[in-house]
Scaffold this motif. Structure first.
Motif, PDB file in Angstrom:
ATOM      1  N   ASP A  81      18.871 -55.655 -16.335  1.00 40.29           N
ATOM      2  CA  ASP A  81      19.230 -54.272 -16.171  1.00 40.29           C
ATOM      3  C   ASP A  81      19.514 -53.941 -17.960  1.00 40.29           C
ATOM      4  O   ASP A  81      19.548 -54.878 -18.746  1.00 40.29           O
ATOM      5  CB  ASP A  81      20.611 -54.176 -15.438  1.00 40.29           C
ATOM      6  CG  ASP A  81      20.935 -52.760 -15.310  1.00 40.29           C
ATOM      7  OD1 ASP A  81      20.069 -51.815 -15.259  1.00 40.29           O
ATOM      8  OD2 ASP A  81      22.186 -52.328 -15.191  1.00 40.29           O
ATOM      9  N   HIS A 131      21.314 -50.824 -20.114  1.00 40.67           N
ATOM     10  CA  HIS A 131      22.361 -49.480 -20.257  1.00 40.67           C
ATOM     11  C   HIS A 131      22.417 -49.177 -21.779  1.00 40.67           C
ATOM     12  O   HIS A 131      22.686 -50.054 -22.390  1.00 40.67           O
ATOM     13  CB  HIS A 131      23.844 -49.735 -19.635  1.00 40.67           C
ATOM     14  CG  HIS A 131      23.527 -49.716 -18.120  1.00 40.67           C
ATOM     15  ND1 HIS A 131      23.918 -48.553 -17.522  1.00 40.67           N
ATOM     16  CD2 HIS A 131      23.575 -50.603 -17.221  1.00 40.67           C
ATOM     17  CE1 HIS A 131      23.641 -48.654 -16.271  1.00 40.67           C
ATOM     18  NE2 HIS A 131      23.672 -49.915 -16.067  1.00 40.67           N
ATOM     19  N   HIS A 150      25.334 -55.814 -13.167  1.00 36.99           N
ATOM     20  CA  HIS A 150      24.163 -55.078 -12.369  1.00 36.99           C
ATOM     21  C   HIS A 150      23.049 -56.026 -12.273  1.00 36.99           C
ATOM     22  O   HIS A 150      22.306 -56.327 -11.298  1.00 36.99           O
ATOM     23  CB  HIS A 150      23.772 -53.967 -13.063  1.00 36.99           C
ATOM     24  CG  HIS A 150      24.741 -52.869 -12.940  1.00 36.99           C
ATOM     25  ND1 HIS A 150      24.488 -51.548 -13.563  1.00 36.99           N
ATOM     26  CD2 HIS A 150      26.173 -52.856 -12.570  1.00 36.99           C
ATOM     27  CE1 HIS A 150      25.664 -50.605 -13.477  1.00 36.99           C
ATOM     28  NE2 HIS A 150      26.559 -51.595 -12.689  1.00 36.99           N
TER      29      HIS A 150
HETATM   30 MG    MG Z   1      22.697 -50.755 -14.230  1.00 34.49          MG
END
Ligand code: MG
Length: 410
Positions: free
Chosen positions: A258, A260, A292
């Protein structure tokens, strides 16, 4: 006799009140049900099969009065190995058995009277290899019969002595070996036990027959053998040892990734820990990139899609949500699929903030969410040496791997 409540519909009684003289060499050594195989007392293996079966609502062991310490020791050892502690609520206190097998069973049945179940399964504590499939078969047969016995055809040729001591061939086709668990309508088997206390019975199905109950025979499995001789302990050990620890049999591995981006803010949340920083990560939810990636790793191990499928970014419920909710949900799904998270390894990739000072707090947080020992939670960090979007400090990326072991379905 009415059953009290649905949780007590079906109880398993495990008989451990015997003393196997053919296995134990001296009167002082423990009875065979407490002999250790594969790291646990023998009794723990059948106990586990019933305790971890969804359709068995309570389990009670019947023991000898002098074995209370041995029994407690067995349960303590199991507690160290079966780390999903839910099983403990299904285990009733043991009861003390009697002289003969049937006295012990009767003591077990009488002990259930304060909240009588509808059905009872009675199993020999020295038959360590009893599968959920066999327990299911017994329960299913009980739906239209008051008494059920698993039986096994003989495979060896059968001989019989005549009065002069000579052996003669006897056709084996009409003979069957009687196994356990034997299942009964509780009221009917209790009444039978109370009625026939003087005669000796080799098992409960014989007693049920004597009481006029229709006994339904079902197919048992040869692996459900009774530990009688010292060689049987070795046989049980060789079968059970590979399954006593998570090992690699049936293990699943999942991977997650993941990213961000940063925006202006005060704290970065990583693996559940808020780290003071001049920026924060943005995304739906708290944008905890570590959790995540880990959630996706667990979902991957059970082939259950990805985090976006379970928590759509369009759903306002997940705005600003604490990502521990996602991780908890993934672990719950895994449990429903029959897997327990065994170990996780997360790598966070960023130039800043520095991860090392917060690593322990992150490990503790993840261990808490997943109910793992901290030794089974690894959190690492690295940088991209200034290269790319991570090097330019535009965001943080995370990789995660989770290994899952088969676990029980309670
Ligand atoms: Mg995420």
């Amino acid at each position: 006799m009415a059953s009290l409540s649905p949780p007590f519909k079906r109880v398993a009684l495990i008989l451990a009140a015997g003393y196997g003289k053919r296995v134990v060499s001296a009167e002082r050594s423990p009875p065979k049900q407490y002999k250790e195989i594969a790291g646990l007392p023998l009794l723990c293996f059948p106990l586990r099969s019933f305790l971890f079966h969804k359709e068995i609502h309570r389990v009670r062991v019947i023991i000898r009065p002098q074995d209370q310490f041995l029994y407690q020791n067995a349960i303590d050892k199991a507690r160290n190995v079966w780390t999903n502690f839910k099983w403990q609520k299904y285990l009733m206190d043991p009861v003390i058995g009697g002289e003969r097998r049937q006295d012990s069973v009767r003591a077990g049945l009488e002990s259930l009277l304060s909240s009588p179940p509808d059905q009872v399964l009675i199993h020999d504590g020295v038959r360590p290899i009893i599968t959920h499939e066999e327990i299911n078969a017994c329960i299913e047969a009980l739906s239209d019969s008051p008494a059920v016995i698993p039986v096994l055809p003989l495979t060896d040729a059968l001989k019989q002595y005549d009065d002069s001591g000579r052996l003669h061939h006897s056709p084996r086709e009409s003979y069957r070996l009687a196994l356990t668990p034997q299942g009964f309508d509780f009221t009917a088997i209790l009444r039978a036990h109370r009625t026939f206390t003087r005669e000796n019975f080799p098992d409960d199905a014989t007693l049920a027959e004597r009481a006029g109950l229709q006994v339904k025979a079902i197919s048992g499995k040869p692996s459900n053998f009774k530990v009688t001789y010292a060689e049987d302990l070795l046989r049980a050990q060789s079968i059970l040892a590979p399954h006593s620890s998570p090992g690699t049999s049936g293990m699943r591995i999942g991977w997650g990734y993941d990213v961000h981006p940063f925006i202006a803010g005060k704290n970065v949340r990583l693996c559940g820990v808020d780290i003071p920083h001049g920026k924060r990560l943005t995304g739906i939810s708290d944008a905890d990139v570590g959790l995540h990636a880990l959630t996706d790793a667990i979902l991957g191990a059970i082939a259950a899609g990805d985090i976006g499928e379970h928590f759509p970014p369009t759903d306002p419920r997940w705005y600003e949500a604490d990502s521990s909710v996602f991780l908890t949900h993934a672990a719950e799904l895994a449990r429903h699929a029959g897997f327990c998270v065994h170990h996780v390894d997360v790598t966070l990739i960023c130039e800043s903030p520095k991860i090392a000072p917060h690593r322990l707090a992150m490990r503790q947080c993840v261990a808490h969410i997943l109910a793992l020992e901290i030794d089974n939670v690894s959190i690492k960090s690295t940088t991209t040496e200034g290269l790319g979007f991570l090097g330019r400090e535009e965001g943080i990326a995370a990789h995660a791997i989770a290994s899952l072991s088969p676990c029980d379905m309670r």
